[in-house]
Design a protein around this motif. Structure first.
Motif, PDB file in Angstrom:
ATOM      1  N   SER A  18       3.464 -30.704  18.711  1.00 23.61           N
ATOM      2  CA  SER A  18       2.948 -31.731  17.754  1.00 23.61           C
ATOM      3  C   SER A  18       3.032 -33.138  18.855  1.00 23.61           C
ATOM      4  O   SER A  18       2.588 -34.306  18.263  1.00 23.61           O
ATOM      5  N   HIS A  19       3.408 -33.090  20.049  1.00 27.29           N
ATOM      6  CA  HIS A  19       3.565 -34.140  20.862  1.00 27.29           C
ATOM      7  C   HIS A  19       2.292 -34.823  20.897  1.00 27.29           C
ATOM      8  O   HIS A  19       1.057 -34.273  21.125  1.00 27.29           O
ATOM      9  N   PRO A  20       1.990 -35.960  20.798  1.00 26.42           N
ATOM     10  CA  PRO A  20       0.749 -36.934  20.691  1.00 26.42           C
ATOM     11  C   PRO A  20      -0.220 -36.437  22.139  1.00 26.42           C
ATOM     12  O   PRO A  20      -1.309 -36.235  21.849  1.00 26.42           O
ATOM     13  N   PRO A  54      -5.963 -33.242  20.390  1.00 24.67           N
ATOM     14  CA  PRO A  54      -7.507 -33.604  21.008  1.00 24.67           C
ATOM     15  C   PRO A  54      -7.512 -34.901  21.082  1.00 24.67           C
ATOM     16  O   PRO A  54      -7.264 -35.828  20.454  1.00 24.67           O
ATOM     17  N   GLY A  55      -8.246 -35.415  22.217  1.00 21.00           N
ATOM     18  CA  GLY A  55      -8.569 -36.846  22.471  1.00 21.00           C
ATOM     19  C   GLY A  55      -7.566 -37.669  23.311  1.00 21.00           C
ATOM     20  O   GLY A  55      -8.093 -38.626  23.754  1.00 21.00           O
ATOM     21  N   ALA A  56      -6.554 -37.084  23.523  1.00 14.98           N
ATOM     22  CA  ALA A  56      -5.365 -37.693  24.259  1.00 14.98           C
ATOM     23  C   ALA A  56      -5.690 -37.795  25.638  1.00 14.98           C
ATOM     24  O   ALA A  56      -6.279 -36.815  26.272  1.00 14.98           O
ATOM     25  N   MET A  61      -9.491 -43.920  16.371  1.00 12.10           N
ATOM     26  CA  MET A  61      -8.692 -44.971  15.957  1.00 12.10           C
ATOM     27  C   MET A  61      -8.765 -46.140  17.079  1.00 12.10           C
ATOM     28  O   MET A  61      -9.059 -47.155  16.766  1.00 12.10           O
ATOM     29  N   LEU A  62      -9.019 -45.872  18.221  1.00  7.26           N
ATOM     30  CA  LEU A  62      -9.006 -46.602  19.468  1.00  7.26           C
ATOM     31  C   LEU A  62     -10.577 -47.299  19.229  1.00  7.26           C
ATOM     32  O   LEU A  62     -10.706 -48.539  19.643  1.00  7.26           O
ATOM     33  N   SER A  73      -6.383 -37.323  11.265  1.00  4.85           N
ATOM     34  CA  SER A  73      -5.584 -37.588  12.309  1.00  4.85           C
ATOM     35  C   SER A  73      -5.816 -38.364  13.659  1.00  4.85           C
ATOM     36  O   SER A  73      -7.220 -38.508  13.470  1.00  4.85           O
ATOM     37  N   ASN A  74      -5.082 -38.685  14.448  1.00  6.13           N
ATOM     38  CA  ASN A  74      -5.363 -39.247  15.714  1.00  6.13           C
ATOM     39  C   ASN A  74      -4.181 -39.128  16.657  1.00  6.13           C
ATOM     40  O   ASN A  74      -2.994 -39.026  16.108  1.00  6.13           O
ATOM     41  N   TRP A  75      -4.557 -38.544  17.745  1.00  4.17           N
ATOM     42  CA  TRP A  75      -3.455 -38.132  18.859  1.00  4.17           C
ATOM     43  C   TRP A  75      -2.264 -39.319  18.903  1.00  4.17           C
ATOM     44  O   TRP A  75      -1.083 -39.115  19.280  1.00  4.17           O
TER      45      TRP A  75
END
Ligand SMILES: N[C@@H](CCC(=O)N[C@@H](CS)C(=O)NCC(=O)O)C(=O)O
Length: 215
Positions: free
Chosen positions: A204-206, A210-212, A33-34, A5-7
């Protein structure tokens, strides 16, 4: 299960909500991802498409594509149901879901925006117009389908959330990310507010992952 996953990934958001609704235990592996980790050798060995999400099942199989993963979760854990019991209802929910997941969202993923800028020479404003058009045309259709159907209830199909609510909220999150005005879609907004009251959606909001960033 392992959930890659990714935020910021909306496709991952869709799987995250379904895992939460069905309370399926899993480990989250965050792919940067970034930073481009999704295109590196380690992750493309998991998902050769180099996109997020992927789900490694408890018997080691890797599943890709968010809607295929939702269908898998539905089959292994039928309750709470993400699809209605009747064939026409299931087709209606899948149709609503595909407007977002198959028609709108693919037009604005990072690799497409990068292609438009680097290869097609579009500037930021032109890319924004492209994204606006993709999101508004999808939501125009979704709003009409919701507003004109007796099947629509507190949620997209009746009074229980389905796959169509997961993709509707994914669509509205995209509108927020890209600063598109979503005020002209009263039925979609009403349903999204009902979803937001459910922990599976709100947790579940982006921006809660973690990492957001803070906002
Ligand atoms: N149709 C796919 C979309 C997967 C996808 O494109 N994921 C995005 C994040 S939402 C991604 O990994 N993009 C990487 C890129 O475009 O470079 C699904 O629903 O799973």
């Amino acid at each position: 299960m392992i959930f890659y996953s990714n935020w910021r990934s909306l496709a991952a958001y869709r799987v995250r909500v379904a895992l939460a609704m069905k309370q399926i235990p899993h480990e989250v592996v965050t792919i940067d991802m970034l930073g481009g980790e999704h295109q590196g050798a380690a992750f493309t060995a998991v998902n050769p498409q180099g996109v997020i999400p992927a789900l490694r099942t408890s018997d080691g199989q890797v599943l890709v594509q968010s809607l295929a993963i939702l269908e898998y979760l539905e089959e292994i854990r039928p309750t709470p149901a993400l699809l209605p019991p009747d064939p026409a209802g299931r087709a209606r929910v899948r149709g609503l879901a595909l407007i977002h997941a198959a028609d709108s969202h693919p037009l604005l993923v990072p690799r497409v925006r990068a292609h438009l800028q680097k290869d097609a020479g579009l500037d930021d404003a032109a890319v924004q117009r492209w994204v606006d058009r993709a999101l508004h045309s999808g939501l125009d259709a979704i709003e009409k389908l919701l507003a004109h159907s007796p099947e629509t209830g507190q949620f997209c199909h009746g009074d229980q959330p389905t796959m169509a609510d997961i993709t509707l909220t994914s669509h509205l999150l995209a509108m927020g990310f890209f600063r598109c005005d979503a005020s002209a879609y009263p039925t979609a907004n009403r349903i999204a507010q009902n979803c937001e009251r459910l922990e599976a959606f709100s947790n579940s909001h982006p921006l809660k992952q973690p990492g957001a960033p803070a906002q």
